[in-house]
Design an enzyme around this catalytic site. Structure first.
Site, PDB file in Angstrom:
ATOM      1  N   MET A   1       8.294   2.491   6.276  1.00 17.22           N
ATOM      2  CA  MET A   1       7.718   1.642   5.380  1.00 17.22           C
ATOM      3  C   MET A   1       7.462   2.513   4.102  1.00 17.22           C
ATOM      4  O   MET A   1       6.630   3.476   3.912  1.00 17.22           O
ATOM      5  CB  MET A   1       6.408   0.987   5.673  1.00 17.22           C
ATOM      6  CG  MET A   1       5.552   0.342   4.561  1.00 17.22           C
ATOM      7  SD  MET A   1       4.122  -0.354   5.126  1.00 17.22           S
ATOM      8  CE  MET A   1       3.208   0.753   5.757  1.00 17.22           C
ATOM      9  N   PRO A   2       8.444   2.424   2.992  1.00 19.01           N
ATOM     10  CA  PRO A   2       8.299   3.184   1.692  1.00 19.01           C
ATOM     11  C   PRO A   2       7.140   2.828   0.905  1.00 19.01           C
ATOM     12  O   PRO A   2       6.772   1.491   0.916  1.00 19.01           O
ATOM     13  CB  PRO A   2       9.475   2.855   0.993  1.00 19.01           C
ATOM     14  CG  PRO A   2      10.358   2.543   1.920  1.00 19.01           C
ATOM     15  CD  PRO A   2       9.709   1.914   3.098  1.00 19.01           C
ATOM     16  N   PHE A   3       6.572   3.603   0.415  1.00 16.61           N
ATOM     17  CA  PHE A   3       5.330   3.361  -0.568  1.00 16.61           C
ATOM     18  C   PHE A   3       5.442   4.151  -1.727  1.00 16.61           C
ATOM     19  O   PHE A   3       5.721   5.374  -1.645  1.00 16.61           O
ATOM     20  CB  PHE A   3       4.096   3.721   0.132  1.00 16.61           C
ATOM     21  CG  PHE A   3       2.853   3.680  -0.838  1.00 16.61           C
ATOM     22  CD1 PHE A   3       2.323   2.234  -1.178  1.00 16.61           C
ATOM     23  CD2 PHE A   3       2.309   4.442  -1.725  1.00 16.61           C
ATOM     24  CE1 PHE A   3       1.226   2.183  -2.252  1.00 16.61           C
ATOM     25  CE2 PHE A   3       1.319   4.504  -2.656  1.00 16.61           C
ATOM     26  CZ  PHE A   3       0.723   3.263  -2.683  1.00 16.61           C
ATOM     27  N   HIS A  41       6.778  -1.035  -0.513  1.00 20.30           N
ATOM     28  CA  HIS A  41       5.462  -1.246  -1.217  1.00 20.30           C
ATOM     29  C   HIS A  41       5.850  -0.567  -2.516  1.00 20.30           C
ATOM     30  O   HIS A  41       5.906   0.792  -2.542  1.00 20.30           O
ATOM     31  CB  HIS A  41       4.482  -0.869  -0.540  1.00 20.30           C
ATOM     32  CG  HIS A  41       4.132  -1.751   0.710  1.00 20.30           C
ATOM     33  ND1 HIS A  41       3.382  -2.818   0.462  1.00 20.30           N
ATOM     34  CD2 HIS A  41       4.874  -1.590   1.948  1.00 20.30           C
ATOM     35  CE1 HIS A  41       3.591  -3.508   1.931  1.00 20.30           C
ATOM     36  NE2 HIS A  41       4.243  -2.678   2.646  1.00 20.30           N
TER      37      HIS A  41
END
Length: 70
Positions: A1-3, A41
């Site tokens: 999950m990239p942030f 995100h």
């Protein structure tokens, strides 16, 4: 999950421009890193120019000095 956190000065950036930045960063992560957009995100933090400094002064003061030089 990239942030991804993006910090910019708060000075006239429109809702549409921020939406474009979010879309393009998401597209880049998908294209380059094969990251799923629905798990990506992006947070844009807007910082007042009195709270952002470089060259030994606030951005507000720096920009004021540039304007006076013109």
């Amino acid at each position: 999950m990239p942030f991804v956190s993006v910090r910019i000065t708060r000075d006239g950036v429109t809702r549409e421009q921020k939406a474009q930045v979010i879309a393009e960063i998401t597209e880049t992560l998908e294209r380059v890193l094969n990251k799923r957009p629905e798990l990506t995100h992006i947070v844009i933090e807007e910082v007042d120019t009195d709270n952002w400094g470089y060259a030994g002064m606030t951005t507000t003061e720096y920009r004021r000095q540039l304007a006076e030089e013109k």
